[in-house]
Scaffold this motif. Structure first.
Motif, PDB file in Angstrom:
ATOM      1  N   ILE A   1       0.923  -1.157   0.025  1.00 17.37           N
ATOM      2  CA  ILE A   1       0.020  -0.060   0.324  1.00 17.37           C
ATOM      3  C   ILE A   1       0.817   1.405  -0.077  1.00 17.37           C
ATOM      4  CG2 ILE A   1      -1.802   1.316   1.384  1.00 17.37           C
ATOM      5  CD1 ILE A   1      -2.809  -1.299   2.254  1.00 17.37           C
ATOM      6  N   ASP A   2       0.539   2.073  -0.823  1.00 20.61           N
ATOM      7  CA  ASP A   2       1.261   3.338  -1.014  1.00 20.61           C
ATOM      8  C   ASP A   2       0.281   4.541  -0.444  1.00 20.61           C
ATOM      9  OD1 ASP A   2       2.543   5.580  -1.607  1.00 20.61           O
ATOM     10  OD2 ASP A   2       2.429   5.340  -3.940  1.00 20.61           O
ATOM     11  N   TYR A   3       0.750   4.967   0.766  1.00 13.94           N
ATOM     12  CA  TYR A   3       0.000   6.013   1.322  1.00 13.94           C
ATOM     13  C   TYR A   3       0.866   7.099   1.672  1.00 13.94           C
ATOM     14  CZ  TYR A   3       1.081   3.758   5.732  1.00 13.94           C
ATOM     15  OH  TYR A   3       1.744   3.158   6.979  1.00 13.94           O
ATOM     16  N   GLU A   4       1.862   7.297   0.930  1.00 12.38           N
ATOM     17  CA  GLU A   4       2.869   8.494   1.044  1.00 12.38           C
ATOM     18  C   GLU A   4       3.616   8.378   2.284  1.00 12.38           C
ATOM     19  OE1 GLU A   4      -0.041  11.398   0.560  1.00 12.38           O
ATOM     20  OE2 GLU A   4      -0.316  11.047  -1.771  1.00 12.38           O
TER      21      GLU A   4
ATOM     22  N   CYS B   1       2.942  -5.678  -6.065  1.00 14.83           N
ATOM     23  CA  CYS B   1       2.158  -4.485  -6.758  1.00 14.83           C
ATOM     24  C   CYS B   1       2.157  -3.331  -5.786  1.00 14.83           C
ATOM     25  CB  CYS B   1       1.020  -4.967  -7.396  1.00 14.83           C
ATOM     26  SG  CYS B   1      -0.284  -3.845  -7.831  1.00 14.83           S
ATOM     27  N   ILE B   2       2.888  -2.247  -6.406  1.00 12.04           N
ATOM     28  CA  ILE B   2       2.457  -1.066  -5.262  1.00 12.04           C
ATOM     29  C   ILE B   2       1.487  -0.250  -5.861  1.00 12.04           C
ATOM     30  CG2 ILE B   2       3.472   1.302  -4.450  1.00 12.04           C
ATOM     31  CD1 ILE B   2       6.470  -0.066  -5.041  1.00 12.04           C
TER      32      ILE B   2
ATOM     33  N   GLU C   1      -7.592  -2.182  -5.697  1.00  8.94           N
ATOM     34  CA  GLU C   1      -6.738  -3.300  -6.251  1.00  8.94           C
ATOM     35  C   GLU C   1      -6.419  -4.061  -5.156  1.00  8.94           C
ATOM     36  OE1 GLU C   1      -4.147  -1.317  -9.826  1.00  8.94           O
ATOM     37  OE2 GLU C   1      -3.110  -1.320  -7.768  1.00  8.94           O
ATOM     38  N   LEU C   2      -7.082  -3.948  -3.803  1.00  4.96           N
ATOM     39  CA  LEU C   2      -6.679  -4.779  -2.929  1.00  4.96           C
ATOM     40  C   LEU C   2      -7.423  -6.093  -2.978  1.00  4.96           C
ATOM     41  CD1 LEU C   2      -6.410  -2.610   0.394  1.00  4.96           C
ATOM     42  CD2 LEU C   2      -4.420  -3.236  -1.040  1.00  4.96           C
TER      43      LEU C   2
END
Lengths: 273, 203
Positions: B5-8, B27-28, B34-35
């Motif tokens: 998970i890309d949450y900055e 997969c980022i 997408e999950l």
């Protein structure tokens, strides 16, 4: 218990790995990625890259090896962070918060800053607020200026600042630095051991971790710094490139003598594509 | 497929590189939808508790995580901040509610005479058998970078501990949910071993 760290430092100049003497003479040792792979396989605790490029680009001249040419430090960091699952610090040519951001985004975990804070000490606080103290290493280059006295230099050891390393170390700590890398210019490439007096004074002056650097010529010099000063980590550049399995052997030397380091290990070489 | 998970909140690339090093192509993603295609989910993270939760919420991940991890029971690994966010609440820069999947609170490390953040290699003691920690020796060193730690309400949520001025949770778990305070992606052999264990946990 938290371990003392053994840290190989890789000096880069125009994209090449170099060996340094007195901050003045440099000898080319080749492609840094090859060295990183070795140092990683010998279970280094951390790697510090110092980019000393002053002018010119990053001509890796690797086209002949089937690698794409690498044009700047960021591409080199990206390559390196794929090779090693360990903390990586990058120093050199960092003048702005953006310079820090792009290095972290490329795969570095920490940055190492030397000259900018000497010109603008508030930079340390700004950087620590934005990215956290844990990723801000302040490197201090000190030169002997008399009996038991040192002076802090900037710009790759070229310009004297009039500051003394102990008070500068205290200041960078109070402004939010996470670690200090103390390097003695007189010992650079000398192989006579660390300036233990300097490392001792700086590591006594602060409570953040201090990394000793400059002058290691034999494994015993690491032991001296760990037993006679409060240094949290011992670093060296040149010596790690002289011997096969250097990091493993250095760590074994310390581990056999009951120093508080990670057990020596060799990680099988993996074929990367 | 394994989703990161890309949450900055930092260091995604290192985590992705580490999974590549153990042979999977992660997969980022910034897209909560997408999950549903993922069979495993990783929440990395470096930064403050409140910011982390706020960004998960803003990007719409909280609901998607509830559905995929809590309802569909997909194996989940939280790393560093990603582990701390599993708690009921956190006390970094004020009081903030966490995901609340493992009962507990995230509080500042109290390590008198030692610098905080706790940064470096430290050994971890396995206190309870867990598929994530299988084959990890009792003196294995992992790389830590943190100022806060997870105080679990139930001692049996903790599967490994570490000592730094005080003893704190190095690893927590509850069913298909796992969290580690250290950084396996920076911990060489032991870290790789742990990620391989995670990949073997059956969904």
């Amino acid at each position: 218990m938290k371990k003392n760290r053994l840290i190989p430092v890789l000096l880069l100049k125009n994209g090449w790995l170099v060996q340094s003497k007195s901050f003045q003479r440099y000898q080319n040792l080749g492609d840094p990625i090859t060295s990183v792979r070795r140092l990683s396989n010998w279970a280094s605790d951390e790697l510090i890259f110092l980019d000393m490029t002053r002018e010119g680009g990053y001509d890796m001249r690797r086209d002949d090896k089937g690698h794409p040419n690498r044009h700047d430090i960021l591409e080199i960091i990206e390559d390196v962070s794929k090779e090693c699952l360990m903390p990586i610090a990058i120093g050199g040519r960092i003048r702005t918060l953006t310079d820090i951001m792009v290095r972290l985004a490329s795969g570095a975990d920490k940055v190492c800053v030397n000259t900018k804070p000497l010109e603008d000490p508030a930079f340390i606080t700004e950087a620590a607020r934005e990215y956290g103290s844990q990723c801000i290493i302040i490197s201090i280059d000190a030169k002997v200026s008399g009996e038991g006295r040192w002076e802090v230099y900037k710009d790759g050891g070229k310009v004297a600042t009039g500051r003394d390393p102990e008070s500068w170390a205290r200041e960078v700590e109070s402004r939010g630095a996470g670690e200090i890398l103390i390097n003695c210019i007189d010992r650079d490439g000398a192989r006579t051991g660390y300036d233990l007096d300097l490392v001792g004074r700086v590591s006594d002056a602060v409570s953040i971790p201090v990394i000793a650097m400059g002058g290691v010529g034999e494994w015993e010099h690491f032991a001296e710094a760990l037993s006679r000063t409060k240094a949290d980590a011992v670093a060296a550049a040149n010596i790690f490139h002289y011997y096969d399995q250097s990091v493993y052997l250095a760590k074994k030397y310390l581990h056999d003598r009951n120093f508080n380091v990670r057990a020596p290990d060799l990680i099988p070489v993996e074929v990367t594509t | 497929m394994i989703a990161i998970i890309d949450y900055e909140m930092g260091n995604l690339k290192s985590v992705a590189n580490a999974f590549k090093a153990v042979g999977v192509e992660p997969c980022i993603t910034r897209d909560p939808s997408e999950l549903s295609a993922a069979d495993r989910i990783v929440l990395p993270g470096v930064g403050a508790f409140g910011n982390g939760m706020e960004r998960l919420r803003r990007l719409g991940f909280v609901r998607a995580l509830e559905e995929n991890v809590r309802e569909k029971k997909k194996p989940f690994l939280g790393i560093c901040l990603g582990m701390q966010l599993l708690a009921t609440k956190g006390f970094e820069f004020g009081e903030h509610a966490g995901l609340g999947w493992i009962e507990g609170e995230v509080r500042r490390l109290e390590s008198p005479d030692l610098p905080v953040p706790h940064v470096g290699w430290n050994d971890v003691a396995v206190t309870q058998s867990s598929p994530l920690l299988e084959g990890i020796g009792d003196k294995a060193d992992f790389y830590f970078v943190h100022s806060y730690h997870f105080e679990a309400a139930q001692p049996d949520s903790v599967t490994a501990t570490c000592e730094y001025g005080q003893r704190f949770a190095a690893s927590v778990s509850h069913g298909n949910i796992f969290g580690v305070q250290f950084h396996p992606e920076k911990s060489q052999k032991a870290g790789k071993h742990l990620l391989e264990n995670f990949l073997r946990i059956s969904a």
